[in-house]
Design a protein around this motif. Structure first.
Motif, PDB file in Angstrom:
ATOM      1  N   GLU A  82      70.087  10.988 -40.026  1.00  0.00           N
ATOM      2  CA  GLU A  82      71.210  10.450 -40.797  1.00  0.00           C
ATOM      3  C   GLU A  82      71.635  11.405 -41.896  1.00  0.00           C
ATOM      4  OE1 GLU A  82      72.412   6.491 -43.457  1.00  0.00           O
ATOM      5  OE2 GLU A  82      70.337   6.816 -42.793  1.00  0.00           O
ATOM      6  N   ALA A  83      70.668  12.085 -42.528  1.00  0.00           N
ATOM      7  CA  ALA A  83      71.005  13.033 -43.598  1.00  0.00           C
ATOM      8  C   ALA A  83      71.899  14.152 -43.082  1.00  0.00           C
ATOM      9  CB  ALA A  83      69.731  13.608 -44.208  1.00  0.00           C
ATOM     10  N   ALA A  84      71.690  14.556 -41.826  1.00  0.00           N
ATOM     11  CA  ALA A  84      72.541  15.601 -41.250  1.00  0.00           C
ATOM     12  C   ALA A  84      73.969  15.098 -41.082  1.00  0.00           C
ATOM     13  CB  ALA A  84      71.970  16.052 -39.908  1.00  0.00           C
ATOM     14  N   ASP A  85      74.113  13.839 -40.667  1.00  0.00           N
ATOM     15  CA  ASP A  85      75.453  13.254 -40.570  1.00  0.00           C
ATOM     16  C   ASP A  85      76.148  13.244 -41.926  1.00  0.00           C
ATOM     17  OD1 ASP A  85      76.318  12.587 -38.013  1.00  0.00           O
ATOM     18  OD2 ASP A  85      75.058  10.792 -37.929  1.00  0.00           O
ATOM     19  N   LEU A  86      75.426  12.801 -42.936  1.00  0.00           N
ATOM     20  CA  LEU A  86      76.012  12.685 -44.266  1.00  0.00           C
ATOM     21  C   LEU A  86      76.404  14.044 -44.831  1.00  0.00           C
ATOM     22  CD1 LEU A  86      73.523  10.059 -45.756  1.00  0.00           C
ATOM     23  CD2 LEU A  86      75.898   9.644 -45.073  1.00  0.00           C
ATOM     24  N   LEU A  87      75.500  15.006 -44.730  1.00  0.00           N
ATOM     25  CA  LEU A  87      75.758  16.322 -45.314  1.00  0.00           C
ATOM     26  C   LEU A  87      76.833  17.088 -44.551  1.00  0.00           C
ATOM     27  CD1 LEU A  87      72.095  17.347 -46.170  1.00  0.00           C
ATOM     28  CD2 LEU A  87      73.922  16.836 -47.800  1.00  0.00           C
ATOM     29  N   SER A  88      76.808  17.013 -43.231  1.00  0.00           N
ATOM     30  CA  SER A  88      77.817  17.734 -42.456  1.00  0.00           C
ATOM     31  C   SER A  88      79.208  17.148 -42.679  1.00  0.00           C
ATOM     32  CB  SER A  88      77.462  17.717 -40.966  1.00  0.00           C
ATOM     33  OG  SER A  88      77.423  16.396 -40.456  1.00  0.00           O
ATOM     34  N   GLU A  89      79.274  15.838 -42.858  1.00  0.00           N
ATOM     35  CA  GLU A  89      80.576  15.202 -43.097  1.00  0.00           C
ATOM     36  C   GLU A  89      81.197  15.671 -44.405  1.00  0.00           C
ATOM     37  OE1 GLU A  89      82.577  10.737 -43.469  1.00  0.00           O
ATOM     38  OE2 GLU A  89      80.502  10.970 -42.792  1.00  0.00           O
ATOM     39  N   VAL A  90      80.355  15.882 -45.422  1.00  0.00           N
ATOM     40  CA  VAL A  90      80.863  16.272 -46.749  1.00  0.00           C
ATOM     41  C   VAL A  90      81.057  17.784 -46.869  1.00  0.00           C
ATOM     42  CG1 VAL A  90      80.332  16.291 -49.219  1.00  0.00           C
ATOM     43  CG2 VAL A  90      79.842  14.246 -47.842  1.00  0.00           C
ATOM     44  N   PHE A  91      80.117  18.578 -46.338  1.00  0.00           N
ATOM     45  CA  PHE A  91      80.084  20.008 -46.657  1.00  0.00           C
ATOM     46  C   PHE A  91      80.459  20.945 -45.508  1.00  0.00           C
ATOM     47  CE2 PHE A  91      76.937  18.140 -49.674  1.00  0.00           C
ATOM     48  CZ  PHE A  91      77.638  18.430 -50.842  1.00  0.00           C
ATOM     49  N   TRP A  92      80.681  20.422 -44.313  1.00  0.00           N
ATOM     50  CA  TRP A  92      81.110  21.290 -43.208  1.00  0.00           C
ATOM     51  C   TRP A  92      82.572  21.058 -42.894  1.00  0.00           C
ATOM     52  CZ3 TRP A  92      76.803  21.013 -38.864  1.00  0.00           C
ATOM     53  CH2 TRP A  92      75.692  21.767 -39.286  1.00  0.00           C
ATOM     54  N   PRO A  93      83.331  22.084 -42.631  1.00  0.00           N
ATOM     55  CA  PRO A  93      82.965  23.490 -42.725  1.00  0.00           C
ATOM     56  C   PRO A  93      82.685  23.876 -44.182  1.00  0.00           C
ATOM     57  CG  PRO A  93      85.032  23.217 -41.508  1.00  0.00           C
ATOM     58  CD  PRO A  93      84.746  21.917 -42.192  1.00  0.00           C
ATOM     59  N   GLY A  94      81.741  24.790 -44.368  1.00  0.00           N
ATOM     60  CA  GLY A  94      81.415  25.210 -45.717  1.00  0.00           C
ATOM     61  C   GLY A  94      80.081  25.915 -45.810  1.00  0.00           C
ATOM     62  N   ALA A  95      79.675  26.150 -47.052  1.00  0.00           N
ATOM     63  CA  ALA A  95      78.551  27.040 -47.344  1.00  0.00           C
ATOM     64  C   ALA A  95      77.214  26.307 -47.408  1.00  0.00           C
ATOM     65  CB  ALA A  95      78.812  27.788 -48.643  1.00  0.00           C
ATOM     66  N   LEU A  96      76.988  25.395 -46.472  1.00  0.00           N
ATOM     67  CA  LEU A  96      75.708  24.701 -46.382  1.00  0.00           C
ATOM     68  C   LEU A  96      75.098  24.950 -45.009  1.00  0.00           C
ATOM     69  CD1 LEU A  96      73.611  22.696 -47.560  1.00  0.00           C
ATOM     70  CD2 LEU A  96      74.900  20.871 -46.434  1.00  0.00           C
ATOM     71  N   THR A  97      73.833  25.373 -44.997  1.00  0.00           N
ATOM     72  CA  THR A  97      73.074  25.587 -43.770  1.00  0.00           C
ATOM     73  C   THR A  97      72.004  24.511 -43.660  1.00  0.00           C
ATOM     74  OG1 THR A  97      73.456  27.979 -43.763  1.00  0.00           O
ATOM     75  CG2 THR A  97      71.520  27.167 -42.565  1.00  0.00           C
ATOM     76  N   LEU A  98      71.912  23.876 -42.496  1.00  0.00           N
ATOM     77  CA  LEU A  98      70.929  22.827 -42.249  1.00  0.00           C
ATOM     78  C   LEU A  98      69.872  23.326 -41.267  1.00  0.00           C
ATOM     79  CD1 LEU A  98      73.269  19.707 -41.846  1.00  0.00           C
ATOM     80  CD2 LEU A  98      72.098  20.526 -43.914  1.00  0.00           C
ATOM     81  N   VAL A  99      68.606  23.107 -41.602  1.00  0.00           N
ATOM     82  CA  VAL A  99      67.489  23.498 -40.744  1.00  0.00           C
ATOM     83  C   VAL A  99      66.974  22.261 -40.024  1.00  0.00           C
ATOM     84  CG1 VAL A  99      65.142  24.419 -40.699  1.00  0.00           C
ATOM     85  CG2 VAL A  99      66.867  25.465 -42.182  1.00  0.00           C
ATOM     86  N   LEU A 100      66.953  22.338 -38.681  1.00  0.00           N
ATOM     87  CA  LEU A 100      66.576  21.203 -37.834  1.00  0.00           C
ATOM     88  C   LEU A 100      65.714  21.700 -36.664  1.00  0.00           C
ATOM     89  CD1 LEU A 100      70.178  19.857 -37.863  1.00  0.00           C
ATOM     90  CD2 LEU A 100      68.270  18.517 -38.722  1.00  0.00           C
ATOM     91  N   LEU A 101      65.030  20.779 -35.994  1.00  0.00           N
ATOM     92  CA  LEU A 101      64.220  21.147 -34.832  1.00  0.00           C
ATOM     93  C   LEU A 101      65.127  21.619 -33.698  1.00  0.00           C
ATOM     94  CD1 LEU A 101      61.607  18.248 -34.833  1.00  0.00           C
ATOM     95  CD2 LEU A 101      61.180  20.653 -35.418  1.00  0.00           C
ATOM     96  N   LYS A 102      64.806  22.743 -33.103  1.00  0.00           N
ATOM     97  CA  LYS A 102      65.684  23.349 -32.114  1.00  0.00           C
ATOM     98  C   LYS A 102      65.410  22.858 -30.699  1.00  0.00           C
ATOM     99  CE  LYS A 102      63.031  27.535 -30.846  1.00  0.00           C
ATOM    100  NZ  LYS A 102      63.188  27.539 -29.374  1.00  0.00           N
TER     101      LYS A 102
END
Length: 345
Positions: free
Chosen positions: A92-112
């Protein structure tokens, strides 16, 4: 990096002062699909791109940059859907952060997922993902139709480039093409946040501040671990080595710039001095000192700092002295870059 041949191709230089034309973008996308290396601008710094799904192409990044293979790369993607296709879990945190900051200068680290090569991640189980907002980067991603692995387009450990000229000074003859989109606006690298396991964790401060992130997802861990340059274990994020973002010239931070500059000048050294000022003035030079007036706000300073350090390197000074910046949250990213740049080789 056995079996990978270093390119000797002289970089092409594609430029249009108003807007990069479609032909330049298409040419760059074609080179990426062929496994070649293309440098391109983002809103942070210039990146050195390769097809993130092609292990041989990604390996060429490490050769060109002379980068430790355990230091992972950021993968740039066109949108959130493309990011989700590369990870096992999208919290859920990825949904929240990507909605606010993408496109933009935030990189998210997740299991590949398995299709992300280990060469991209330094052999680790996670991948760092970002959707850049720069129009050239966005157009390149759309045209190529692939995720693009892209660390900063410079020799490993050195200053990140904020212009195409900086790229060429560092990587001329090692890469295949540079897309010139003019100076980058942000000046320093993206913020990196890990969303693997419990609380989100700040791995690298950047243009997006911790407070902005916490306003979206609540409290985050702020521990910023340093790693020895001799550590061969896979890192969690780029930008975590103890010495990084450094000019060729020895750099030191000081709380008393005038005194330190005078001391070094009395030793016969030519000194570049980044001085914090209330107003943005022209560079003033004496026989022994090149003084650069830096912006007093954190965002303005960040946009300026790498370009000024590149310029002092080019001027051939013996030492760079940098006035200490405030010990506040707002200045965390700038402080991080300067501290790592000042670690002796």
């Amino acid at each position: 990096m056995s079996g990978v041949t270093r390119t000797e191709t002289v970089p092409a230089f594609e430029t249009n002062s108003e807007k990069l034309n479609g032909g330049s973008i298409a040419r760059s996308a074609g080179l990426l699909l062929e496994g070649k290396l293309v440098a391109f601008p983002t809103e942070t710094v210039y990146g050195l791109g390769a097809n993130a799904l092609n292990p041989d192409a990604v390996a060429r990044i490490f050769v060109a940059k002379e980068r430790p293979t355990y230091n992972p790369l950021i993968v740039h993607v066109a949108d959130t859907l493309a990011a989700k296709a590369l990870v096992l879990d999208w919290p859920e945190a990825a949904d929240l952060l990507s909605e606010v900051f993408w496109p933009g200068a935030l990189t998210l680290v997740l299991l590949k997922r398995g299709q992300v090569p280990d060469t991209v991640t330094g052999g680790g189980p996670t991948v760092a993902l970002r959707v850049p907002s720069h129009p050239v980067a966005h157009a390149l991603l759309r045209s190529a139709g692939i995720p693009i692995a892209a660390p900063s387009a410079n020799r490993s450990g050195r200053l990140s480039p904020t212009t195409s000229d900086h790229v060429l000074r560092s990587l001329y003859g090692r890469i295949d093409l540079v897309l010139d989109g003019g100076p980058t606006s942000g000046g320093i690298e993206s913020t990196v946040v890990s969303l693997v396991g419990g609380m989100p964790r700040l791995l690298r401060p950047g243009l997006i501040g911790s407070a902005e992130i916490e306003a979206v997802v609540g409290p985050i861990e702020r521990m910023l671990p340093l790693h020895s340059n001799l550590d061969s274990a896979a890192l969690l994020s780029p930008g975590m080595l103890d010495r990084h973002y450094a000019p060729r010239t020895p750099l030191e931070l000081t709380a008393d710039g005038p005194q330190r500059v005078e001391e070094l000048g009395s030793q016969g050294l030519r000194v570049g001095w980044l001085r914090r000022s209330d107003t943005l003035e022209a560079v003033s030079e004496s026989d022994r000192v090149i003084r650069v007036e830096m912006r007093r706000d954190a965002a303005g300073y960040a946009a300026q700092v790498y370009a000024e350090l590149h310029a002092l390197d080019a001027r051939g000074v013996d030492r760079i002295v940098v006035d200490a910046v405030p010990e506040t949250e707002e200045w965390l990213a700038v402080r991080d870059r300067l501290q790592r740049a000042s670690v002796p080789e």
